[in-house]
Design a protein around this motif. Structure first.
Motif, PDB file in Angstrom:
ATOM      1  N   GLN A 164     124.291  34.864  31.904  1.00 42.64           N
ATOM      2  CA  GLN A 164     123.492  35.790  31.759  1.00 42.64           C
ATOM      3  C   GLN A 164     124.107  37.093  31.637  1.00 42.64           C
ATOM      4  O   GLN A 164     124.629  37.475  32.748  1.00 42.64           O
ATOM      5  CB  GLN A 164     122.228  35.662  32.531  1.00 42.64           C
ATOM      6  N   ARG A 165     123.537  37.993  30.815  1.00 45.85           N
ATOM      7  CA  ARG A 165     124.043  39.364  30.866  1.00 45.85           C
ATOM      8  C   ARG A 165     122.800  40.059  31.036  1.00 45.85           C
ATOM      9  O   ARG A 165     122.192  40.497  30.142  1.00 45.85           O
ATOM     10  CB  ARG A 165     124.623  39.890  29.871  1.00 45.85           C
ATOM     11  N   GLY A 166     122.358  40.509  32.529  1.00 53.44           N
ATOM     12  CA  GLY A 166     121.019  41.064  32.862  1.00 53.44           C
ATOM     13  C   GLY A 166     120.184  39.713  32.594  1.00 53.44           C
ATOM     14  O   GLY A 166     120.165  38.560  32.518  1.00 53.44           O
ATOM     15  N   ASN A 167     118.718  40.255  33.024  1.00 48.40           N
ATOM     16  CA  ASN A 167     117.642  39.571  32.750  1.00 48.40           C
ATOM     17  C   ASN A 167     117.386  38.907  31.354  1.00 48.40           C
ATOM     18  O   ASN A 167     117.400  39.741  30.440  1.00 48.40           O
ATOM     19  CB  ASN A 167     116.461  40.084  33.323  1.00 48.40           C
ATOM     20  N   ALA A 168     117.157  37.486  31.160  1.00 44.64           N
ATOM     21  CA  ALA A 168     116.913  37.116  30.109  1.00 44.64           C
ATOM     22  C   ALA A 168     115.541  36.805  29.823  1.00 44.64           C
ATOM     23  O   ALA A 168     114.925  36.127  30.425  1.00 44.64           O
ATOM     24  CB  ALA A 168     117.607  35.696  29.901  1.00 44.64           C
ATOM     25  N   TYR A 169     114.943  37.092  28.779  1.00 39.46           N
ATOM     26  CA  TYR A 169     113.593  36.787  28.432  1.00 39.46           C
ATOM     27  C   TYR A 169     113.305  36.245  26.949  1.00 39.46           C
ATOM     28  O   TYR A 169     113.973  36.433  26.153  1.00 39.46           O
ATOM     29  CB  TYR A 169     112.814  38.440  28.369  1.00 39.46           C
ATOM     30  N   PHE A 170     112.036  35.522  27.057  1.00 36.81           N
ATOM     31  CA  PHE A 170     111.449  34.949  25.754  1.00 36.81           C
ATOM     32  C   PHE A 170     110.234  35.793  25.465  1.00 36.81           C
ATOM     33  O   PHE A 170     109.659  36.029  26.379  1.00 36.81           O
ATOM     34  CB  PHE A 170     111.539  33.520  25.818  1.00 36.81           C
ATOM     35  N   LEU A 171     110.041  35.523  24.185  1.00 37.81           N
ATOM     36  CA  LEU A 171     108.571  35.949  23.958  1.00 37.81           C
ATOM     37  C   LEU A 171     107.858  34.480  23.749  1.00 37.81           C
ATOM     38  O   LEU A 171     108.351  33.535  23.142  1.00 37.81           O
ATOM     39  CB  LEU A 171     108.527  36.468  22.569  1.00 37.81           C
ATOM     40  N   VAL A 172     106.862  34.199  24.375  1.00 37.10           N
ATOM     41  CA  VAL A 172     106.177  33.045  24.531  1.00 37.10           C
ATOM     42  C   VAL A 172     104.796  33.147  23.965  1.00 37.10           C
ATOM     43  O   VAL A 172     104.066  34.185  24.419  1.00 37.10           O
ATOM     44  CB  VAL A 172     106.125  32.562  26.224  1.00 37.10           C
ATOM     45  N   LYS A 173     104.251  32.314  23.228  1.00 36.86           N
ATOM     46  CA  LYS A 173     102.811  32.124  22.613  1.00 36.86           C
ATOM     47  C   LYS A 173     102.154  31.129  23.399  1.00 36.86           C
ATOM     48  O   LYS A 173     102.585  30.051  23.304  1.00 36.86           O
ATOM     49  CB  LYS A 173     103.124  31.915  20.949  1.00 36.86           C
ATOM     50  N   GLN A 174     101.118  31.741  23.984  1.00 37.71           N
ATOM     51  CA  GLN A 174     100.059  30.732  24.779  1.00 37.71           C
ATOM     52  C   GLN A 174      98.555  31.257  24.347  1.00 37.71           C
ATOM     53  O   GLN A 174      98.359  32.465  24.489  1.00 37.71           O
ATOM     54  CB  GLN A 174     100.191  30.702  26.269  1.00 37.71           C
ATOM     55  N   ALA A 175      97.789  30.311  23.979  1.00 36.78           N
ATOM     56  CA  ALA A 175      96.526  30.814  23.836  1.00 36.78           C
ATOM     57  C   ALA A 175      96.419  31.650  22.602  1.00 36.78           C
ATOM     58  O   ALA A 175      95.757  32.850  22.444  1.00 36.78           O
ATOM     59  CB  ALA A 175      95.602  31.015  24.991  1.00 36.78           C
ATOM     60  N   ASP A 176      97.497  31.490  21.454  1.00 39.73           N
ATOM     61  CA  ASP A 176      97.313  32.428  20.450  1.00 39.73           C
ATOM     62  C   ASP A 176      97.879  33.900  20.728  1.00 39.73           C
ATOM     63  O   ASP A 176      97.715  34.855  20.162  1.00 39.73           O
ATOM     64  CB  ASP A 176      96.241  32.493  19.736  1.00 39.73           C
ATOM     65  N   GLN A 177      98.307  34.160  22.064  1.00 36.96           N
ATOM     66  CA  GLN A 177      98.932  35.599  22.538  1.00 36.96           C
ATOM     67  C   GLN A 177     100.153  35.418  22.692  1.00 36.96           C
ATOM     68  O   GLN A 177     100.672  34.440  23.478  1.00 36.96           O
ATOM     69  CB  GLN A 177      97.913  35.940  23.807  1.00 36.96           C
ATOM     70  N   TRP A 178     101.019  36.614  22.472  1.00 40.62           N
ATOM     71  CA  TRP A 178     102.490  36.442  22.901  1.00 40.62           C
ATOM     72  C   TRP A 178     102.622  37.308  24.081  1.00 40.62           C
ATOM     73  O   TRP A 178     101.835  38.469  24.272  1.00 40.62           O
ATOM     74  CB  TRP A 178     103.144  37.240  21.653  1.00 40.62           C
ATOM     75  N   GLN A 179     103.362  36.912  24.771  1.00 40.98           N
ATOM     76  CA  GLN A 179     103.706  37.562  26.242  1.00 40.98           C
ATOM     77  C   GLN A 179     105.391  37.393  26.379  1.00 40.98           C
ATOM     78  O   GLN A 179     105.931  36.508  26.259  1.00 40.98           O
ATOM     79  CB  GLN A 179     102.971  37.072  27.405  1.00 40.98           C
ATOM     80  N   LYS A 180     105.771  38.292  27.163  1.00 45.87           N
ATOM     81  CA  LYS A 180     107.404  38.160  27.321  1.00 45.87           C
ATOM     82  C   LYS A 180     107.361  37.718  28.767  1.00 45.87           C
ATOM     83  O   LYS A 180     106.738  37.928  29.585  1.00 45.87           O
ATOM     84  CB  LYS A 180     107.565  39.767  27.593  1.00 45.87           C
ATOM     85  N   ARG A 181     108.266  36.604  28.771  1.00 48.40           N
ATOM     86  CA  ARG A 181     108.563  36.013  30.043  1.00 48.40           C
ATOM     87  C   ARG A 181     109.943  35.552  30.207  1.00 48.40           C
ATOM     88  O   ARG A 181     110.925  35.440  29.468  1.00 48.40           O
ATOM     89  CB  ARG A 181     107.943  34.281  29.546  1.00 48.40           C
ATOM     90  N   GLN A 182     110.450  35.631  31.593  1.00 49.25           N
ATOM     91  CA  GLN A 182     111.566  35.542  32.099  1.00 49.25           C
ATOM     92  C   GLN A 182     112.000  34.101  32.293  1.00 49.25           C
ATOM     93  O   GLN A 182     111.464  33.062  32.322  1.00 49.25           O
ATOM     94  CB  GLN A 182     112.110  36.385  33.405  1.00 49.25           C
TER      95      GLN A 182
END
Length: 492
Positions: free
Chosen positions: A427-445
């Motif tokens: 990892q180069r820094g913190n790694a994040y995904f965009l995650v879709k739950q309940a039809d909403q997108w959020q940024k998650r490590q």
């Protein structure tokens, strides 16, 4: 003029694949006998009614020879033909980008260590008539030794790839065939059968071309180009004025204010941008040659049609294998680098298609360079990383692709993703995904464990995205420094 002719790619100093059949081809008098002599062995054939002939040959590894071709009372000899690793480099402007324009060009030339490398630039034929008559001003090409005197006209990507190949195997002969044209859509590089196979492709490419080129005379095209050139001149004038009045503003912001350079130019029946054009005028020039691998680097010019890129890319791979009569020739698909100034998500969609095609067709491999590129410059002058990475994969001494997420598994409340082409992830820094739950997108490590990617608290996840931007931030790499390919994935 001689009746015995060789197709253009067959010249002195050419490199052919070692231990792989290839053809010598050309034209002679119709129905004339043609013989090809190599290592005191003679192979015979007869030209067809149109005078076309070809002979199938094989060269073992680390051989150099002359090849003599005769027909009736005419004779031609190809001198210093070598066997080695032959790579076809093809696509649009970023693989066409010449080594002379690289920021490191002079320092590389001053300390050049490249040996056993040769290259051939396929003539950029834009149009020929139904009789295959070539323009009288078309520049011919020959195989050249890659040295200080010639490298200025070699592909920049090709140079760095060849340098890495030479470092890994100094004794191997390398042959680079450059076949590219800047500013082009993939629709120009596929045969008619690909575009006509899908109604959406017909709608987006074939019908607009017919509408633009039907019922017009030369005066109409002249007027269209005059209007287009006037728009370009006005844009350049407005941009220069804006930059002079706002010297602190970046070029990208200036273009946002003034607008980007008008493109494409008007379509004509002979435009190199026409559907299927370059398949016939450039790819068919090398249809009888043989390659160890093919590198396809393109996609920038399809940002307006990203949704259908997968259909055309699949069609390109399959139709080229059919044309070359080599149904397993490996392809390396270069996943686009970062570039901001495109319609939202256009490049991520194309990257996803590039990734998926490598998972659907045998011996098609991904080379992600999504960690390279410049935010507001579509033609970066630093291509060492991209070319070197391609060379490593071409060498067969490393992984067959850059890292790709290929499998998902849910254990308890954890989503675990498996990654190919890595023994451990960095990892180069913190790694994040965009995650879709309940039809909403959020940024998650996310976190890594060996060569696995782990997302905690994954209940109800519908979809994930990684580095899904025109200009992405890549944070996950394998132990060799190659990035995990940006991707989108349905969960479940």
């Amino acid at each position: 003029m001689s009746n015995l002719q060789l197709d253009g790619i067959y010249t002195d100093k050419m490199v052919v694949p070692a231990n792989k059949h290839f053809y010598i081809s050309g034209h002679a008098l119709p129905k004339a006998d043609v013989s090809v002599e190599i290592f005191q062995q003679t192979y015979q054939t007869t030209a067809d009614a149109d005078g076309v002939w070809k002979v199938r040959l094989l060269l073992a590894e680390k051989l150099t020879c002359d090849i003599k071709i005769t027909s009736l009372d005419e004779e031609k000899t190809l001198h210093q033909v070598r066997s080695g690793k032959v790579i076809l480099l093809t696509g649009q402007s970023n693989i066409e980008f010449k080594f002379r324009d690289d920021a490191e060009y002079q320092s590389e030339i001053d300390h050049l260590t490249l040996d056993n490398t040769y290259f051939y630039n396929v003539p950029q034929l834009e149009y020929h008539d139904d009789n295959l008559t070539l323009p009288t001003d078309l520049e011919t090409s020959t195989w050249q030794v890659a040295n200080k005197e010639t490298l200025w006209e070699m592909s920049d990507i090709g140079y760095w790839a060849a340098k890495k190949l030479h470092e890994l195997n100094p004794e191997e002969v390398i042959g680079i065939i450059d076949c590219y044209k800047g500013g082009t859509s993939i629709s120009s590089w596929v045969p008619e059968s690909v575009l006509s196979s899908d109604q959406e492709l017909v709608k987006r490419f074939i019908k607009p071309f017919k509408e633009a080129t039907t019922g017009k005379v030369q005066a109409d095209y002249d007027q269209e180009f005059a209007d287009y050139n006037a728009l370009v001149d006005k844009h350049n004038t407005d941009l220069a004025k804006f930059q002079k009045e706002n010297p602190e503003v970046s070029l990208s912001d200036a273009k946002d204010a003034v607008g980007h350079t008008p493109w494409p130019p008007p379509m004509t029946p002979t435009s190199y941008l026409r559907p299927n054009g370059l398949f016939h005028t450039m790819i068919e020039q090398v249809k009888n040659y043989a390659f160890d691998k093919i590198v396809w680097y393109q996609g920038e010019n399809d940002a307006d049609n990203p949704q259908v890129y997968d259909i055309m890319l699949r069609g390109l791979v399959l139709s080229w294998r059919d044309l070359f009569k080599d149904f397993s020739v490996p392809f390396l698909i270069v996943q686009l680098p970062g570039y901001f100034d495109e319609p939202k998500d256009a490049w991520p969609i194309i990257r996803q298609h590039q990734l998926e095609i490598t998972q659907k067709i045998n011996d098609v491999h991904l080379v992600s360079i999504a960690d390279t590129g410049e935010k507001h410059n579509i033609h970066p002058t630093h291509k060492r990383i991209a070319g070197t990475r391609i060379g490593e994969i071409l060498s067969d001494q490393s992984y067959s692709s850059t890292p790709v997420v290929y499998r998902q598994q849910v254990l308890d409340d954890k989503l675990i993703l498996s990654v190919t082409s890595a023994s451990s992830l960095v990892q180069r820094g913190n790694a994040y995904f965009l995650v879709k739950q309940a039809d909403q997108w959020q940024k998650r490590q996310v976190r890594t464990v060996g060569k696995l990617i782990v997302l905690d608290n994954c209940q109800g996840i519908q979809k994930i995205r990684y580095a899904y931007d025109n200009y992405p931030t890549c944070t996950l790499f394998n132990e060799l420094g190659a990035p995990v390919a940006p991707f989108e994935m349905e969960i479940g």
